[in-house]
Design a protein around this motif. Structure first.
Motif, PDB file in Angstrom:
ATOM      1  N   TYR A  94     -12.763  -2.612  -7.191  1.00 46.04           N
ATOM      2  CA  TYR A  94     -11.975  -3.422  -6.101  1.00 46.04           C
ATOM      3  C   TYR A  94     -12.325  -3.079  -4.640  1.00 46.04           C
ATOM      4  O   TYR A  94     -12.053  -1.926  -4.244  1.00 46.04           O
ATOM      5  CB  TYR A  94     -10.472  -3.038  -6.473  1.00 46.04           C
ATOM      6  CG  TYR A  94      -9.566  -3.650  -5.407  1.00 46.04           C
ATOM      7  CD1 TYR A  94      -8.874  -4.903  -5.973  1.00 46.04           C
ATOM      8  CD2 TYR A  94      -9.171  -3.162  -4.483  1.00 46.04           C
ATOM      9  CE1 TYR A  94      -8.228  -5.496  -5.269  1.00 46.04           C
ATOM     10  CE2 TYR A  94      -7.909  -3.922  -3.605  1.00 46.04           C
ATOM     11  CZ  TYR A  94      -7.766  -5.000  -3.905  1.00 46.04           C
ATOM     12  OH  TYR A  94      -6.979  -5.863  -3.037  1.00 46.04           O
ATOM     13  N   ARG A  96     -12.364  -5.120  -0.970  1.00 46.01           N
ATOM     14  CA  ARG A  96     -12.060  -6.352  -0.233  1.00 46.01           C
ATOM     15  C   ARG A  96     -13.319  -6.969   0.481  1.00 46.01           C
ATOM     16  O   ARG A  96     -13.191  -8.140   0.755  1.00 46.01           O
ATOM     17  CB  ARG A  96     -10.735  -6.077   0.614  1.00 46.01           C
ATOM     18  CG  ARG A  96      -9.673  -5.783  -0.288  1.00 46.01           C
ATOM     19  CD  ARG A  96      -8.448  -5.244   0.644  1.00 46.01           C
ATOM     20  NE  ARG A  96      -7.260  -4.651  -0.157  1.00 46.01           N
ATOM     21  CZ  ARG A  96      -6.373  -4.267   0.489  1.00 46.01           C
ATOM     22  NH1 ARG A  96      -6.128  -3.965   1.859  1.00 46.01           N
ATOM     23  NH2 ARG A  96      -5.107  -4.070  -0.259  1.00 46.01           N
ATOM     24  N   ARG A 123      -2.276  -7.759  -0.546  1.00 43.56           N
ATOM     25  CA  ARG A 123      -1.141  -6.845  -0.522  1.00 43.56           C
ATOM     26  C   ARG A 123      -0.356  -7.592  -1.704  1.00 43.56           C
ATOM     27  O   ARG A 123       0.183  -6.906  -2.785  1.00 43.56           O
ATOM     28  CB  ARG A 123      -0.454  -6.419   0.632  1.00 43.56           C
ATOM     29  CG  ARG A 123      -1.208  -5.520   1.408  1.00 43.56           C
ATOM     30  CD  ARG A 123      -0.189  -5.113   2.560  1.00 43.56           C
ATOM     31  NE  ARG A 123       0.657  -4.170   2.205  1.00 43.56           N
ATOM     32  CZ  ARG A 123       2.024  -4.171   1.979  1.00 43.56           C
ATOM     33  NH1 ARG A 123       2.542  -5.640   2.416  1.00 43.56           N
ATOM     34  NH2 ARG A 123       2.644  -3.395   1.440  1.00 43.56           N
ATOM     35  N   SER A 125      -1.184  -9.283  -4.208  1.00 43.14           N
ATOM     36  CA  SER A 125      -1.587  -9.257  -5.893  1.00 43.14           C
ATOM     37  C   SER A 125      -1.583  -7.814  -6.303  1.00 43.14           C
ATOM     38  O   SER A 125      -1.688  -7.710  -7.322  1.00 43.14           O
ATOM     39  CB  SER A 125      -2.962  -9.740  -5.870  1.00 43.14           C
ATOM     40  OG  SER A 125      -3.043 -11.356  -5.492  1.00 43.14           O
ATOM     41  N   GLU A 126      -1.647  -6.944  -5.536  1.00 39.37           N
ATOM     42  CA  GLU A 126      -2.126  -5.431  -5.658  1.00 39.37           C
ATOM     43  C   GLU A 126      -1.069  -4.575  -6.188  1.00 39.37           C
ATOM     44  O   GLU A 126       0.088  -4.589  -5.683  1.00 39.37           O
ATOM     45  CB  GLU A 126      -2.914  -4.910  -4.462  1.00 39.37           C
ATOM     46  CG  GLU A 126      -3.386  -3.570  -4.698  1.00 39.37           C
ATOM     47  CD  GLU A 126      -4.090  -2.927  -3.315  1.00 39.37           C
ATOM     48  OE1 GLU A 126      -5.022  -2.225  -3.621  1.00 39.37           O
ATOM     49  OE2 GLU A 126      -3.623  -3.395  -2.210  1.00 39.37           O
ATOM     50  N   HIS A 128      -1.092  -0.762  -6.272  1.00 40.71           N
ATOM     51  CA  HIS A 128      -2.126   0.205  -6.061  1.00 40.71           C
ATOM     52  C   HIS A 128      -1.807   1.453  -6.426  1.00 40.71           C
ATOM     53  O   HIS A 128      -0.554   1.793  -6.704  1.00 40.71           O
ATOM     54  CB  HIS A 128      -2.388   0.606  -4.506  1.00 40.71           C
ATOM     55  CG  HIS A 128      -3.543   1.156  -4.207  1.00 40.71           C
ATOM     56  ND1 HIS A 128      -3.494   2.467  -3.876  1.00 40.71           N
ATOM     57  CD2 HIS A 128      -5.031   0.863  -3.893  1.00 40.71           C
ATOM     58  CE1 HIS A 128      -4.632   2.897  -3.572  1.00 40.71           C
ATOM     59  NE2 HIS A 128      -5.661   2.039  -3.668  1.00 40.71           N
ATOM     60  N   HIS A 136      -2.002  -1.435   1.710  1.00 36.65           N
ATOM     61  CA  HIS A 136      -2.053  -1.652   0.028  1.00 36.65           C
ATOM     62  C   HIS A 136      -0.702  -2.051  -0.155  1.00 36.65           C
ATOM     63  O   HIS A 136       0.264  -1.657   0.129  1.00 36.65           O
ATOM     64  CB  HIS A 136      -2.496  -0.588  -0.936  1.00 36.65           C
ATOM     65  CG  HIS A 136      -3.938  -0.060  -0.391  1.00 36.65           C
ATOM     66  ND1 HIS A 136      -4.876  -0.602  -1.012  1.00 36.65           N
ATOM     67  CD2 HIS A 136      -4.588   1.124   0.166  1.00 36.65           C
ATOM     68  CE1 HIS A 136      -5.928  -0.069  -0.624  1.00 36.65           C
ATOM     69  NE2 HIS A 136      -5.910   0.890   0.108  1.00 36.65           N
ATOM     70  N   VAL A 144      -4.691  -1.591  -9.417  1.00 35.10           N
ATOM     71  CA  VAL A 144      -6.048  -0.958  -9.006  1.00 35.10           C
ATOM     72  C   VAL A 144      -5.882   0.595  -9.018  1.00 35.10           C
ATOM     73  O   VAL A 144      -4.930   1.284  -8.296  1.00 35.10           O
ATOM     74  CB  VAL A 144      -6.043  -1.368  -7.404  1.00 35.10           C
ATOM     75  CG1 VAL A 144      -6.988  -0.651  -6.852  1.00 35.10           C
ATOM     76  CG2 VAL A 144      -6.121  -2.828  -7.399  1.00 35.10           C
ATOM     77  N   THR A 185     -10.345  -1.860 -11.098  1.00 28.53           N
ATOM     78  CA  THR A 185      -9.003  -2.668 -12.015  1.00 28.53           C
ATOM     79  C   THR A 185      -9.180  -2.340 -13.475  1.00 28.53           C
ATOM     80  O   THR A 185      -9.476  -2.990 -14.296  1.00 28.53           O
ATOM     81  CB  THR A 185      -9.431  -4.309 -11.859  1.00 28.53           C
ATOM     82  OG1 THR A 185     -10.731  -4.610 -12.328  1.00 28.53           O
ATOM     83  CG2 THR A 185      -8.950  -4.702 -10.440  1.00 28.53           C
ATOM     84  N   ALA A 510     -12.090  -9.115  -5.611  1.00 34.15           N
ATOM     85  CA  ALA A 510     -10.878  -8.906  -4.925  1.00 34.15           C
ATOM     86  C   ALA A 510     -10.479 -10.203  -3.852  1.00 34.15           C
ATOM     87  O   ALA A 510      -9.527 -10.674  -3.536  1.00 34.15           O
ATOM     88  CB  ALA A 510     -10.512  -7.727  -4.153  1.00 34.15           C
TER      89      ALA A 510
END
Length: 526
Positions: A94, A96, A123, A125-126, A128, A136, A144, A185, A510
């Motif tokens: 992962y 960006r 952020r 989708s994530e 963390h 995050h 993640v 991921t 990502a």
């Protein structure tokens, strides 16, 4: 067979689009995937990537045309052919990209694509492992997590510190430069693809139709408007109607290929194949950018490293049993657990090379196997100046596209890769790595620039980050506008990695998910 939206490609972008658009119960969404369901155990066991990449198992396994910059070798381009697309066969890292990459997109005339603009979509989708922070997300679908850490990965990071590089606890944090451990991921020892994260939880929505074994053959046009898709579904040719929009999410090879098969693209590419030009769009298939990558490959007597040997096989067998029972241990590893983003010149504003340390000997995309155990270190050029293209090899929609990455055609890329190779070799030569007894397979006695450049041309290829072939922009070679609408065609968008105007400094999964999050909002509000 009539829907509001037809999404072509159930990969990193397509699964996100299907999730977000079908959240509105008043619209009907169809998701087409040429490959099968993601039922293969090799997908879900992270170390299975080592077996998928070199084969045609759930993999398009594309080949390039001969590359003059690579000693006229034919390159290899694995792409996922399965629900989840390449997120089901990738290295699960992962990243960006550098924050300035997105500011570059904005500077090229793409309003709404600066890092400040796209951060909320990363952020969104994530999920963390450290929870929600300024940079995050903690509540998204895409888990993640922390990578498994082999002793060799920890030694590699220590070696890099000894060589003068700084430790970076988060490559997606405030700064990208440094060495450290990748976020991945992977959740509870299993790959967390976009199919697992975004598609599986909503698969039973009554307004979502998912078709596997569905190979899109062309976009159906009525004048300058996209009104559907012709596809071969389980061996039967059908036409699906789209009341609102057709959304291409087939990737940097698939999306331009389908546009050209549909008569949308440069006449010089279509006419030789006997395809009538429906809409002249010269940028389709151009601007192919990918990270040229070379692997330093080492043998080792350490049987904790991945490989096959008489003495190591019992250890590998135990690791497999541990994984089956607890989803832990080496089999839960993505293999590329650590690495770094470094500068080949301290005066650079941002890193220009990326390293991936690998707990096994990876040679020719793992197609060339070595008896015994080993270690590898990938080095790639983050912003190559060599630009390639995707074209038509045939008018047959079931033939592969013509892929020409044009690797190492620009001398600056050769120079950067050479510097990166030397940096990586210096790291591996540090005392922290000595315990693994690494023996250089290919460059042990090569020291001069000329010797190493010859080696680079013999061993460089893709690290699987192709982008840019339907680029977003305002110039005459742009294929989509800043809201991802195909220029000159109504009801048609491209929403995947092919819209990137420039390649980001890092792995591309990502950013592709972010692009889908961004695009889904525009589609839903139009």
């Amino acid at each position: 067979m009539e829907f509001d939206y037809i999404i072509v490609g159930a990969g990193s972008a397509g699964c996100v689009l299907a999730n977000r658009l079908s959240a509105d119960p008043d619209v009907r969404v169809c998701l087409l995937e040429a490959g099968p369901e993601d039922s293969s155990p090799l997908i879900h066991m992270p170390v299975g990537v080592a077996a998928i990449v070199p084969t045609r198992h759930v993999n398009w396994a594309f080949k390039t045309i001969a590359q003059p910059g690579l000693s006229d070798r034919i390159g290899y381009q694995p792409r996922g052919k399965v629900l989840g697309g390449s997120s089901s066969i990738n290295g699960m890292i992962y990243i960006r990209g550098h924050q300035s990459d997105f500011d570059d997109w904005q500077a090229l005339g793409n309003d709404g694509w600066s890092f400040a603009d796209v951060l909320p979509y990363f952020r969104k989708s994530e999920m963390h492992h450290s929870g929600s922070t300024e940079l995050h997300g903690g509540d998204g679908e895409l888990y993640v997590g922390k990578a498994h850490r082999h002793a060799a990965t920890e030694a590699f990071v220590q070696a890099a510190l000894s060589a003068g590089h700084r430790f970076n606890p988060d490559f997606n944090g405030e700064q990208q430069e440094g060495v450290g451990y990748y976020d991945v991921t992977i959740r509870n020892g299993r790959r967390w693809s976009t199919a697992t994260a975004f598609l599986k939880p909503i698969r039973e929505r009554s307004n979502l139709t998912v078709m596997t074994g569905a190979h899109a053959e062309r976009i159906v046009l009525r004048g300058k408007k996209a009104v559907g898709v012709q596809a071969l579904i389980q061996g039967v040719q059908v036409q699906l109607k789209a009341r609102k929009e057709v959304l291409l999410a087939a990737g940097a090879f698939g999306s331009p290929h389908l546009l050209m098969l549909s008569g949308i693209g440069p006449e010089a590419e279509l006419k030789p194949q006997g395809i009538t030009v429906q809409h002249e769009l010269p940028g389709v298939g151009q601007n192919l950018q990918d990270h040229p990558d070379v692997v330093l490959c080492y043998k080792s007597q350490d049987t904790s490293l991945l490989g096959v040997s008489i003495t190591g096989s019992p250890k590998m067998g135990k690791a497999l049993l541990d994984y089956i029972r607890k989803q832990k241990g080496p089999m839960s590893s993505n293999c590329a657990e650590g690495g770094g983003f470094l500068k080949t010149d301290p005066n650079l504003a941002r890193p220009d090379i990326q390293l991936h340390s690998v707990i096994g000997a990876v040679d020719d995309h793992n197609r060339k196997l070595h008896w015994g155990h080993g270690f590898s270190c990938h080095v790639c050029v983050l912003r190559p100046k060599s630009i390639g293209s995707v074209g038509l090899a045939s008018a047959n929609p079931h033939s592969a596209p013509r892929i020409d990455p044009n690797f190492l055609s620009h001398e600056d890329d050769v120079t950067t890769l050479l510097k990166g190779y030397r940096i990586a070799r210096e790291i591996v030569d540090q005392p922290a790595m000595a315990r693994f007894g690494l023996k250089d397979i290919y460059s042990k006695n090569l020291h001069s620039d000329e010797q190493l450049i010859e080696l680079l041309r013999k061993r460089t290829d893709s690290i699987y980050h192709p982008v840019g072939t339907c680029k977003m922009g305002q110039d005459e070679m742009a294929v989509v506008d800043s809201q991802l609408r195909v220029r000159g065609i109504e009801g048609l968008r491209v929403i995947d990695a092919s819209i990137m105007p420039t390649l980001v400094g890092g792995n591309t999964n990502a950013p592709t998910i972010m692009i889908a999050e961004r695009g889904a909002e525009w589609v839903a509000s139009s």
